[in-house]
Design an enzyme around this catalytic site. Structure first.
Site, PDB file in Angstrom:
ATOM      1  N   GLY A  33      15.105   5.224  26.737  1.00 32.78           N
ATOM      2  CA  GLY A  33      14.044   4.368  26.225  1.00 32.78           C
ATOM      3  C   GLY A  33      12.878   5.139  25.634  1.00 32.78           C
ATOM      4  O   GLY A  33      12.962   6.340  25.393  1.00 32.78           O
ATOM      5  N   HIS A  58      16.211   8.512  18.288  1.00 32.88           N
ATOM      6  CA  HIS A  58      17.121   7.494  18.817  1.00 32.88           C
ATOM      7  C   HIS A  58      17.583   6.567  17.694  1.00 32.88           C
ATOM      8  O   HIS A  58      18.750   6.190  17.636  1.00 32.88           O
ATOM      9  CB  HIS A  58      16.417   6.638  19.878  1.00 32.88           C
ATOM     10  CG  HIS A  58      15.886   7.402  21.051  1.00 32.88           C
ATOM     11  ND1 HIS A  58      14.541   7.640  21.223  1.00 32.88           N
ATOM     12  CD2 HIS A  58      16.500   7.970  22.112  1.00 32.88           C
ATOM     13  CE1 HIS A  58      14.359   8.309  22.352  1.00 32.88           C
ATOM     14  NE2 HIS A  58      15.530   8.536  22.909  1.00 32.88           N
ATOM     15  N   LYS A  74      19.772  17.397  19.555  1.00 30.33           N
ATOM     16  CA  LYS A  74      18.516  17.809  20.204  1.00 30.33           C
ATOM     17  C   LYS A  74      18.788  18.316  21.625  1.00 30.33           C
ATOM     18  O   LYS A  74      18.216  19.289  22.068  1.00 30.33           O
ATOM     19  CB  LYS A  74      17.568  16.602  20.215  1.00 30.33           C
ATOM     20  CG  LYS A  74      16.470  16.629  21.234  1.00 30.33           C
ATOM     21  CD  LYS A  74      15.231  17.236  20.667  1.00 30.33           C
ATOM     22  CE  LYS A  74      14.175  17.539  21.699  1.00 30.33           C
ATOM     23  NZ  LYS A  74      13.987  16.532  22.728  1.00 30.33           N
ATOM     24  N   ILE A  82      16.270  15.053  14.680  1.00 33.76           N
ATOM     25  CA  ILE A  82      15.246  14.444  13.819  1.00 33.76           C
ATOM     26  C   ILE A  82      13.893  15.044  14.218  1.00 33.76           C
ATOM     27  O   ILE A  82      13.555  15.108  15.400  1.00 33.76           O
ATOM     28  CB  ILE A  82      15.224  12.904  13.971  1.00 33.76           C
ATOM     29  CG1 ILE A  82      16.610  12.315  13.679  1.00 33.76           C
ATOM     30  CG2 ILE A  82      14.150  12.281  13.098  1.00 33.76           C
ATOM     31  CD1 ILE A  82      17.129  12.515  12.276  1.00 33.76           C
TER      32      ILE A  82
HETATM   33  P1  AMP Z   1      16.812  10.406  25.731  1.00 32.42           P
HETATM   34  O1  AMP Z   1      16.261   9.034  25.610  1.00 32.42           O
HETATM   35  O2  AMP Z   1      15.785  11.491  25.594  1.00 32.42           O
HETATM   36  O3  AMP Z   1      17.731  10.590  26.915  1.00 32.42           O
HETATM   37  O4  AMP Z   1      17.746  10.609  24.470  1.00 32.42           O
HETATM   38  C1  AMP Z   1      18.796   9.722  24.175  1.00 32.42           C
HETATM   39  C2  AMP Z   1      19.631  10.296  23.064  1.00 32.42           C
HETATM   40  O5  AMP Z   1      18.828  10.476  21.903  1.00 32.42           O
HETATM   41  C3  AMP Z   1      20.219  11.680  23.411  1.00 32.42           C
HETATM   42  O6  AMP Z   1      21.560  11.753  22.935  1.00 32.42           O
HETATM   43  C4  AMP Z   1      19.312  12.614  22.656  1.00 32.42           C
HETATM   44  O7  AMP Z   1      19.929  13.836  22.308  1.00 32.42           O
HETATM   45  C5  AMP Z   1      18.988  11.804  21.424  1.00 32.42           C
HETATM   46  N1  AMP Z   1      17.742  12.287  20.813  1.00 32.42           N
HETATM   47  C6  AMP Z   1      16.527  12.411  21.410  1.00 32.42           C
HETATM   48  N2  AMP Z   1      15.645  12.974  20.553  1.00 32.42           N
HETATM   49  C7  AMP Z   1      16.314  13.220  19.407  1.00 32.42           C
HETATM   50  C8  AMP Z   1      15.965  13.791  18.157  1.00 32.42           C
HETATM   51  N3  AMP Z   1      14.736  14.242  17.918  1.00 32.42           N
HETATM   52  N4  AMP Z   1      16.913  13.879  17.204  1.00 32.42           N
HETATM   53  C9  AMP Z   1      18.169  13.442  17.445  1.00 32.42           C
HETATM   54  N5  AMP Z   1      18.576  12.887  18.587  1.00 32.42           N
HETATM   55  C10 AMP Z   1      17.660  12.781  19.568  1.00 32.42           C
END
Ligand code: AMP
Length: 279
Positions: free
Chosen positions: A31, A37, A148, A175
């Site tokens: 979230g 995301h 990431k 990103i």
């Molecule tokens: P999180 O909510 O931080 O657990 O991230 C959920 C998903 O979004 C994971 O697969 C992360 O690697 C991806 N994600 C988070 N930040 C980025 C970003 N800056 N660029 C690409 N994917 C991302």
């Protein structure tokens, strides 16, 4: 777009879609969604008939002194964003819906012991467990993860292979903000001064990308990267390392595909960044 808070409801919806022969994609998240995301959700939307986004701050992947309580949450904004991106379902359970005590865990040892796993010893066990659960609950055809979290992506690919999940794992590029900082829900912790200091991570990535070539030593790439970060007074290196892209084990020479990854404290906030070099 529907919001389900129970496993039962989610399963029933997905089963109905599957009976119609529709393909299902899953984007697991914690979230506080941002453009990183959103890029995963868009890719998932392009490739699947139905899009499921999970929004769950998974307690088992946080260590005892980490930021579980402080982790930012804004479900209203998240659901509006998911809706605008064409998601069909958000799975948003409470921790009690996901975990009983005691609970079974899934872990992938070797890959989880380097890089972030050194500083966060239980982290990937929590990640593997929650992702396995989400895979079993949603049973997606495709699941989307960001580069990431490169070690997480490598671990999930290995888990899917080892445990025979019939799911295609799709890795999506990092990103970044316009000035280079990788987007992260944790960037909200940064003061304006720290936000500036945090640019040392993406600068180090850029430097490493300029220097790396097949056959060069790890140190030739890593030393100048570390130098850039150490020059920033608010930054403290957790690690800056080069590992084999598949096994996550350290390499001394760029003689195969590698991941160059870092974790850096900016004040109290731990940020990560990385790049890959493929041979
Ligand atoms: P999180 O909510 O931080 O657990 O991230 C959920 C998903 O979004 C994971 O697969 C992360 O690697 C991806 N994600 C988070 N930040 C980025 C970003 N800056 N660029 C690409 N994917 C991302």
């Amino acid at each position: 777009m529907k919001v389900a808070t129970t496993i039962k409801e989610t399963r029933e919806l997905v089963k109905a879609w599957k009976r119609e022969g529709l393909s299902v994609g899953l984007v697991p998240t914690m979230g506080y969604l941002h453009e990183g995301h959103a890029s995963l959700i868009r890719k998932c939307r392009e490739e699947n008939d139905r899009v499921v986004v999970s929004v769950f701050v998974n307690p088992t992947q946080f260590g005892p002194n980490e930021d579980l309580e402080a982790y930012p949450r804004d479900f209203k904004r998240d659901s509006e964003l998911c809706d605008s991106l064409g998601a069909d379902l958000i799975f948003h359970p409470e921790p009690e819906e996901m975990y009983t005590d005691p609970h079974a865990f899934v872990s992938i040892d070797t890959l989880s012991e380097t890089l972030c796993g050194k500083t966060r010893p239980i982290h990937f066990k929590g990640v593997c467990t929650v992702v396995s659960k989400l895979f079993n609950i949603v049973q997606p055809d495709n699941a989307y993860f960001g580069q990431k979290d490169a070690q997480q992506l490598a671990i999930i690919r290995k888990m899917v292979q080892d445990l025979n999940f019939d799911i295609r794992i799709v890795g999506c590029p990092i990103i970044r903000e316009e000035d280079g900082l990788a987007k992260s829900s944790r960037n909200t912790y940064l003061s304006p001064e720290e936000r500036q200091a945090a640019l040392c991570l993406s600068r180090a990535v850029k430097k490493g990308q300029e220097l790396i070539s097949t056959g060069c030593s790890a140190d030739f790439v890593l030393a100048p990267m570390k130098g850039l970060i150490e020059a920033e007074p608010l930054a403290k290196i957790d690690y800056v390392s080069m590992v084999d892209a598949l096994t996550m084990q350290p390499v001394e020479t760029v003689d195969r595909s590698v991941l160059i990854a870092m974790a850096v404290y900016i004040g109290k906030t731990r940020l990560i960044d990385n790049f890959s070099y493929e041979i």
